[in-house]
Write an enzyme that holds these catalytic residues in place. Structure first.
Site, PDB file in Angstrom:
ATOM      1  N   GLY A  85      48.462 -34.991 -26.132  1.00 18.20           N
ATOM      2  CA  GLY A  85      49.038 -36.090 -25.761  1.00 18.20           C
ATOM      3  C   GLY A  85      49.241 -36.550 -24.402  1.00 18.20           C
ATOM      4  N   GLY A 112      50.552 -29.578 -23.378  1.00 19.75           N
ATOM      5  CA  GLY A 112      51.654 -29.104 -24.243  1.00 19.75           C
ATOM      6  C   GLY A 112      51.341 -27.663 -24.846  1.00 19.75           C
ATOM      7  N   ASP A 164      58.149 -35.189 -24.871  1.00 21.50           N
ATOM      8  CA  ASP A 164      59.181 -34.469 -25.776  1.00 21.50           C
ATOM      9  C   ASP A 164      60.325 -33.679 -25.182  1.00 21.50           C
ATOM     10  OD1 ASP A 164      58.358 -36.371 -27.907  1.00 21.50           O
ATOM     11  OD2 ASP A 164      57.258 -34.585 -28.619  1.00 21.50           O
ATOM     12  N   GLY A 195      59.826 -37.487 -31.142  1.00 22.18           N
ATOM     13  CA  GLY A 195      60.641 -36.316 -31.053  1.00 22.18           C
ATOM     14  C   GLY A 195      60.424 -35.855 -32.592  1.00 22.18           C
TER      15      GLY A 195
END
EC number: 2.7.1.11
Length: 783
Positions: A33, A126, A174, A217
């Site tokens: 993302g 991530g 996040d 989230g």
């Protein structure tokens, strides 16, 4: 020991000049993302890589581009990353790649890298992206052998590219990666959320509505929790802390009580992955139906969605990403055969390197704990806990009175700190008193008790609602002592800038004369200038940095489509160059002039020539920042005229004095939360000191450590006696003698294409992930 016989202290400092990237190739990719700030990281990797003499490549479209090869892997130039600092998302593209998860896909990727001589990989993404990179590294030698067997590469290529070094940077809105305090993109996402909440609050107040907001989230409640703290929400739902049975009635009762207290709106924030204790999803629509059926309140739902990923990166994310990008290149250059793949992280205020797989494993442990319904363990592993300062609790009564005051110039975030102090103080059982107009109001007796409801809605308000003055207490000590006696004040919390620091010194120095000052006193730094000794950061400086960065973006954009132009911009800060330097790093300045770093006419001439050479390439705009007190002779007008004259025929100039706009505006999410957390910690310290110093029916303490400043030092929040901080202070220029951010100046210069000396002493040590387990009763450990 002095003189010729004294042993020479060995200089253990490391400098970037001793590292060479010659003959090395570095590739940078963004995966998973997108997150605001990724472009700043890409820019820093490219420019630092080129600076050390390495070839740097873009890999477009993440791992998909690595597998496909061709034009997806292109060499980067210095100019190819100009004007990307302020752009959100990732300009080199990101894509989820199923093919890279297969052995065949990774074989293709290895072939594409070897063809270009790339053996150093910088991955921004991530935990999934970073885990994939580590697997690729582990398989590397086997993949090369396969390529040789298939005749795609020769033995020499296998030998020359035998090692693949990997460094990761975490890009995720996040903030769901263990090992770093903040991931790239989180602060910007909080900006988007708070912008929406602040806007919604005005319409909700008009119609007495309840708003239920869903934020991102799925597995991590950081955005929901921190935005709830930043806007003073009534209720928050996060995946890590499912509410107990009966939460519906408790929530409705709380909302009803708030309305009865004449609060005209309610805000409920829900993380998209919120669940109850039976693993059942808690959705915004379910909450809306609940509020409507139980209370009959006019209730609306807003789902923020991908708005949170969009927009320009905040100043914090640009600075974080730029620091991380430079550190990533240094880590790649220093990597050896035995060096594990590492991730560059932020701990406190320091960039550190941690083993990638240790971070990934702990991140996965958090998810495992949640899957097994071990939610308390998940919170501890994730290193944050819910700090409840928004809901009234049963208050234990104490006989202590605590006064809060603002001193010095106003700073955004002061009100959030006052609100937190008042509510945590009431929760601790104290009677809280507000002092209006600083020490001036103190000696005039402008002191009144302040209740829980009095500070409602304060977090998002700029300036100082208590009122603040620069008056020092020195000439009014007797009257202030009298007011302390009249109101029976047992402790003082002072929130402010350099005057607050000076004031606390004056009060503590007068303890021998006035016993009324023999009470616990603590100061929280709050000033846009960030010039207080004993703390790396001050409340208000982040908001000011965002104002500078936003304005610089707009000013640069104003020249788009015109001829080449250079802007000379003056910032605030007194003699402290923090705003100019760090604002310059965030805005992509070419040069920054500050008081702490001497400069003369030759330096000015060199800077003009340097900028002239850059402007003869494809670069269209230049940015020069000057701290207001950097030099009494080389004024903003002088620099503007010099650049205008010397740049004639190449570029024209404009100047802009930013002035008090840096001090105004609504507080940034960082300042709201920093203010909330440090004030809560300060009140806890006051509670402890009051209990320790209460003897014979009165509070009395005159020890050095009972008059403290609470500041962030590198990695921790520490209480330091103000008396001891005097040695660290330049009182003439109102700045600390040593300032951590001066180490960022070489980074700024390197990214602006200057040759400079860069001390890497703080870098280079691979550390290990530590697991902190705060006690249940002590949320300050998590702050």
């Amino acid at each position: 020991m002095t003189g010729p016989m004294a042993p020479q202290r060995q200089d253990t400092r490391k400098f970037v000049e001793n590292l060479s990237g010659a003959g090395k190739s570095i590739a940078v990719l963004t995966s998973g993302g997108d997150a605001q700030g990724m472009n700043a990281a890409v820019r820093a990797v490219v420019r630092m890589g080129i600076y050390v003499g390495a070839k740097v490549y873009f890999i477009h479209e993440g791992y998909q581009g690595m597998v496909d090869g061709g034009d997806n892997i292109k060499e980067a130039t210095w100019e190819s990353v100009s004007s990307m600092l302020q752009v959100g998302g990732t300009v080199i593209g990101s894509a989820r790649c199923k093919e890279f998860r297969t052995h065949e896909g990774r074989l293709k990727a290895a072939h594409n890298l070897v063809q270009r001589g790339i053996t150093n990989l910088c991955v921004i993404g991530g935990d999934g992206s970073l885990t994939g990179a580590n697997l690729f590294r582990e398989e590397w030698s086997g993949l090369l052998n396969e390529l040789q067997e298939e005749g795609l590469i020769d033995e020499e290529a296998v030998h020359n590219h035998s090692e693949l070094h990997i460094v990761g940077m975490v890009g995720s809105i996040d903030n769901d990666f263990c090992g770093t305090d903040m991931t790239i993109g989180t602060d910007s996402a909080l900006h988007r959320i708070i912008e929406v909440v602040d806007a919604i609050m005005t319409t909700a107040q008009s119609h007495q509505r309840t708003f239920v907001l869903e934020v991102m989230g799925r597995h991590c409640g950081y955005l929901a929790l921190v935005s709830a703290l930043a806007c003073g929400a009534d209720w928050v739902f996060i995946p890590e802390m499912p509410p107990e049975d009966g939460w519906e009635d408790n929530m409705c009762q709380k909302l009803s009580e708030n309305r009865a207290d004449k609060k005209r709106l309610n805000i409920i924030i829900v993380a998209e992955g919120a669940i109850d204790c039976h693993n059942k999803a808690i959705t915004p629509d379910y909450i809306k139906d609940l509020v409507v059926s139980h209370l009959g309140f006019d209730t609306r739902v807003t789902i923020l969605g991908h708005v949170q990923r969009g927009g320009t990166p905040s100043a914090f994310d640009r600075i974080l990403a730029s620091r991380m990008g430079v550190e990533a290149v240094l880590a790649l250059l220093e990597a050896s055969t035995n060096t594990p793949a590492c991730v560059v992280s932020l701990v406190g205020n320091q960039a550190v390197r941690l083993p990638l797989m240790e971070c990934v494993q702990m991140t996965q442990e958090v998810q495992k704990a949640m899957d097994e319904k071990k939610f308390e363990e998940a919170c501890h592993l994730g290193l944050y806990m819910c700090v409840c300062v928004t809901a009234a609790l049963l208050h234990p009564q104490s006989s202590f009175n605590v006064a809060v005051l603002n001193v010095g110039a106003p700073a955004a975030g002061m009100n959030a700190a006052v609100r937190s102090a008042v509510r945590v103080g009431i929760t601790e059982g104290h009677k809280m008193f507000a002092v209006n107009d600083g020490f001036e109001g103190f000696y005039k007796g402008q002191i009144k008790e302040i209740s829980w409801g009095d500070v409602g809605g304060w977090t998002g308000q700029g300036g100082s609602l208590l009122g603040t003055k620069r008056t020092l207490p020195g000439k009014h000590l007797e009257k202030i002592a009298e007011q302390i006696r009249i109101h029976n004040i047992n402790a003082l919390l002072v929130i402010g800038g350099f005057e607050a620091y000076m004031g606390l010194l004056e009060l503590s120095s007068a303890r021998d004369t006035y016993s009324e000052f023999c009470v616990p006193m603590v100061m929280i730094p709050a000033t846009v200038s960030n010039n207080i000794p004993g703390s790396d950061l001050s409340i208000g400086s982040d908001t000011a940095l965002n104002a500078i960065t936003d304005t610089c973006d707009r000013i640069k954009q104003s020249a788009s489509g015109t001829k080449r132009r250079v802007f000379i911009i003056e910032t605030m800060g007194g003699y402290c160059g923090y705003l100019a330097t760090v604002g310059g790093l965030a805005a992509g300045a070419d040069t920054v002039y500050i008081f702490e770093e001497d400069f003369d006419i030759r330096d000015l001439q060199n800077n003009v020539e340097h900028l002239t050479q850059k402007m003869k390439t494809s670069i269209q705009r230049g940015l020069v920042l000057r701290n207001e007190n950097s030099n009494e002779n080389f004024t903003t007008d002088f620099i503007y005229q010099l650049y205008s004259e010397e740049g004639r025929g190449v570029f024209d100039c404009r100047k802009n004095v930013l002035g008090h706009m840096q001090q105004g505006g609504t507080p940034s999410p960082f300042d709201r939360n920093f203010g909330t957390k440090v004030a809560a910690k300060a009140i806890q310290w006051i509670t402890r000191m009051l209990k320790e110093s209460y003897k014979g029916g009165r509070v009395f303490t005159n020890s050095e450590d009972s008059a403290c400043l609470l500041g962030m030092r590198r990695r921790a929040m520490v209480f330091q006696p103000v008396a001891q901080l005097q040695e660290e202070t330049d009182f003439v220029h109102r700045i600390p003698k040593e300032q951590w951010w001066l180490k960022l100046r070489p980074v700024m210069k390197i990214l602006a294409k200057y040759k400079t000396s860069y001390d890497m002493s703080d870098s280079g040590q691979l550390e290990h992930v530590t697991q902190v387990r705060p006690k249940e009763s002590d949320f300050s450990a998590a702050i």
